[in-house]
Scaffold this motif. Structure first.
Motif, PDB file in Angstrom:
ATOM      1  N   PRO A 197       0.811  -1.240  -0.117  1.00 38.07           N
ATOM      2  CA  PRO A 197       0.080   0.086   0.087  1.00 38.07           C
ATOM      3  C   PRO A 197       0.818   1.255  -0.008  1.00 38.07           C
ATOM      4  N   ARG A 198       2.107   1.326   0.981  1.00 37.86           N
ATOM      5  CA  ARG A 198       3.046   2.494   0.998  1.00 37.86           C
ATOM      6  C   ARG A 198       3.506   2.873  -0.454  1.00 37.86           C
ATOM      7  N   LEU A 199       3.976   1.561  -1.121  1.00 33.36           N
ATOM      8  CA  LEU A 199       4.473   1.836  -2.715  1.00 33.36           C
ATOM      9  C   LEU A 199       3.645   2.325  -3.534  1.00 33.36           C
ATOM     10  N   ALA A 200       2.398   1.902  -3.506  1.00 37.72           N
ATOM     11  CA  ALA A 200       1.241   1.955  -4.348  1.00 37.72           C
ATOM     12  C   ALA A 200       0.782   3.580  -4.040  1.00 37.72           C
ATOM     13  N   ASP A 201       0.930   4.242  -3.081  1.00 38.23           N
ATOM     14  CA  ASP A 201       0.499   5.474  -2.833  1.00 38.23           C
ATOM     15  C   ASP A 201       1.798   6.394  -3.203  1.00 38.23           C
ATOM     16  N   LEU A 202       2.740   6.029  -3.030  1.00 37.15           N
ATOM     17  CA  LEU A 202       3.858   6.633  -3.721  1.00 37.15           C
ATOM     18  C   LEU A 202       3.962   6.696  -5.203  1.00 37.15           C
ATOM     19  N   CYS A 203       3.656   5.685  -5.796  1.00 38.77           N
ATOM     20  CA  CYS A 203       3.568   5.684  -7.395  1.00 38.77           C
ATOM     21  C   CYS A 203       2.401   6.710  -7.562  1.00 38.77           C
ATOM     22  N   ALA A 204       1.414   6.622  -7.033  1.00 31.65           N
ATOM     23  CA  ALA A 204       0.323   7.549  -7.340  1.00 31.65           C
ATOM     24  C   ALA A 204       0.724   8.961  -7.038  1.00 31.65           C
ATOM     25  N   ARG A 205       1.634   9.323  -5.944  1.00 33.04           N
ATOM     26  CA  ARG A 205       1.952  10.595  -6.165  1.00 33.04           C
ATOM     27  C   ARG A 205       2.938  11.139  -6.927  1.00 33.04           C
ATOM     28  N   MET A 206       3.870  10.092  -7.333  1.00 29.69           N
ATOM     29  CA  MET A 206       4.798  10.508  -8.397  1.00 29.69           C
ATOM     30  C   MET A 206       4.039  10.807  -9.510  1.00 29.69           C
ATOM     31  N   PHE A 207       3.048  10.040  -9.937  1.00 28.50           N
ATOM     32  CA  PHE A 207       2.554  10.127 -11.310  1.00 28.50           C
ATOM     33  C   PHE A 207       1.806  11.413 -11.402  1.00 28.50           C
ATOM     34  N   ARG A 208       1.475  12.122 -10.233  1.00 27.95           N
ATOM     35  CA  ARG A 208       0.514  13.268 -10.446  1.00 27.95           C
ATOM     36  C   ARG A 208       1.445  14.192 -11.098  1.00 27.95           C
ATOM     37  N   HIS A 209       2.580  14.151 -10.660  1.00 27.49           N
ATOM     38  CA  HIS A 209       3.470  15.213 -11.497  1.00 27.49           C
ATOM     39  C   HIS A 209       4.041  14.687 -12.921  1.00 27.49           C
ATOM     40  N   THR A 210       3.900  13.501 -13.343  1.00 30.53           N
ATOM     41  CA  THR A 210       4.680  12.858 -14.395  1.00 30.53           C
ATOM     42  C   THR A 210       3.719  13.407 -15.649  1.00 30.53           C
ATOM     43  N   GLY A 211       4.255  13.470 -16.627  1.00 32.55           N
ATOM     44  CA  GLY A 211       3.634  14.127 -17.864  1.00 32.55           C
ATOM     45  C   GLY A 211       3.068  15.372 -18.120  1.00 32.55           C
ATOM     46  N   ARG A 212       3.088  16.291 -17.089  1.00 33.17           N
ATOM     47  CA  ARG A 212       2.641  17.392 -16.968  1.00 33.17           C
ATOM     48  C   ARG A 212       3.445  18.393 -17.645  1.00 33.17           C
ATOM     49  N   PRO A 213       3.144  19.458 -18.561  1.00 32.18           N
ATOM     50  CA  PRO A 213       4.026  20.415 -18.955  1.00 32.18           C
ATOM     51  C   PRO A 213       4.958  21.010 -18.005  1.00 32.18           C
ATOM     52  N   ALA A 214       6.143  21.272 -18.212  1.00 34.32           N
ATOM     53  CA  ALA A 214       7.109  21.679 -17.249  1.00 34.32           C
ATOM     54  C   ALA A 214       6.842  23.236 -17.099  1.00 34.32           C
TER      55      ALA A 214
END
Length: 326
Positions: free
Chosen positions: A309-326
């Protein structure tokens, strides 16, 4: 080195935390490979902590000089003045160079070190380096007082040490080693003691398998003949993260990743396990066994155990910033 997420870049100018009185044990340091990324990080941090630092490189460094740091061009595998002069007066010598250089340098340097000095390296694979260092120190008359520690900062130097782990193999402990580790903790690093054998076994999984998977991913894209620009326009977060890892690894010094892949038999076993994993996926897809595929995912989730669960939450938080325009 493992690749980090969206951590702020370190300028190396942050004021160090109070390292305590033990840091006074170290006054003069030589950083071999001070012009490289890891060596430059140590040069900056040691100088900021008040040590008199000399940076040694086999060729003139391209980086701007660090204020107050003396720079020398010389070969530590066959030291001549002024390299010899710097080493014989040093309290600490840090070898921030590839494994092959460390293996060639430890014997000539051990013969020059003061009998209460500290010898440290920053190699990614420890087995051969630890054995060679111990042999070199044993060969020095009266060299029993020389302390030695093998370090592996588990982060890119540009990210800085704050809160990040450093694997530490203590070859010969003492006040100097403890002072060095205290300094690193004052920089924010998290010291993780480990044996040489355990280090290499863990790094095969944490580094060799990880880097091999990212590079194999890049090779597969190249073989498929797809364009990165076109992919990037449509890529979901997992693919974007893999592209970012590929860009990070291929932009760094090749010898760092070469040492990880070739430095021990553990790395070979890690690549073989990675190949077997891909083979299992191929077999499941080719046979159309969806139930077995689902069972494989369940086995992997069970392998993650309570950390899932901790790692899945970490992935979700990382992906919130992934692929967005810089």
């Amino acid at each position: 080195m493992p690749t980090e997420g969206d951590a702020p870049m370190s300028t190396g100018s942050e004021p160090p935390r109070d390292p305590g009185p033990a840091a006074g044990r170290l006054a003069r340091a030589v950083v071999v490979g001070g012009g490289g990324a890891v060596g430059h990080m140590f040069t900056e941090r040691l100088a900021a902590s008040g040590l008199a630092v000399t940076s040694v490189d086999i060729a003139p460094a391209d980086r701007p000089p660090v204020a107050g740091v003396h720079r020398i061009t010389g070969d530590v595998t066959s030291p001549a003045p002024p390299v010899r002069d710097a080493v014989v007066t040093a309290d600490l010598v840090v070898l921030a160079v590839p494994e092959k250089v460390v293996l060639a340098a430890v014997r000539p340097l051990a013969a020059l070190l003061r009998k209460d000095a500290v010898l440290a390296d920053t190699t990614s694979v420890k087995g051969a380096v630890v054995a060679r260092t111990r042999d070199a120190l044993a060969e020095v008359p009266g060299g029993g007082g020389i302390e030695a520690v093998s370090l592996n900062p588990m982060y890119a130097p540009s990210l800085g040490p704050d809160g990040r782990p450093v694997a530490v193999v203590r070859l010969k402990d003492g006040p100097g080693v403890r002072a060095l580790l205290g300094l690193m903790e004052s920089w924010g690093a998290r010291i993780v003691p480990v044996g040489a054998r355990e280090h290499d076994r863990l790094m095969a999984a944490a580094q060799a398998a990880t880097h091999a998977a990212v590079l194999a991913f890049g090779l597969s894209l190249k073989q498929l003949g797809v364009g990165i620009t076109e992919l990037s326009a449509l890529a979901p977060p997992p693919h974007t993260a893999m592209l970012a890892l590929l860009a990070r690894i291929t932009s760094a010094a090749p010898e760092v990743y070469w040492d990880v892949q070739t430095g021990s038999a553990d790395a070979g076993r890690a690549r073989a396990a990675l190949k077997d994993g891909v083979g299992t996926l191929i077999e499941l897809a080719d046979t159309g066994d969806e139930a077995a595929f689902a069972a494989t995912l369940a086995e992997l989730r069970a392998y993650l155990g309570a950390d899932a669960p901790r790692l899945a939450d970490l992935c979700a938080r990382m992906f919130r910033h992934t692929g967005r325009p810089a």
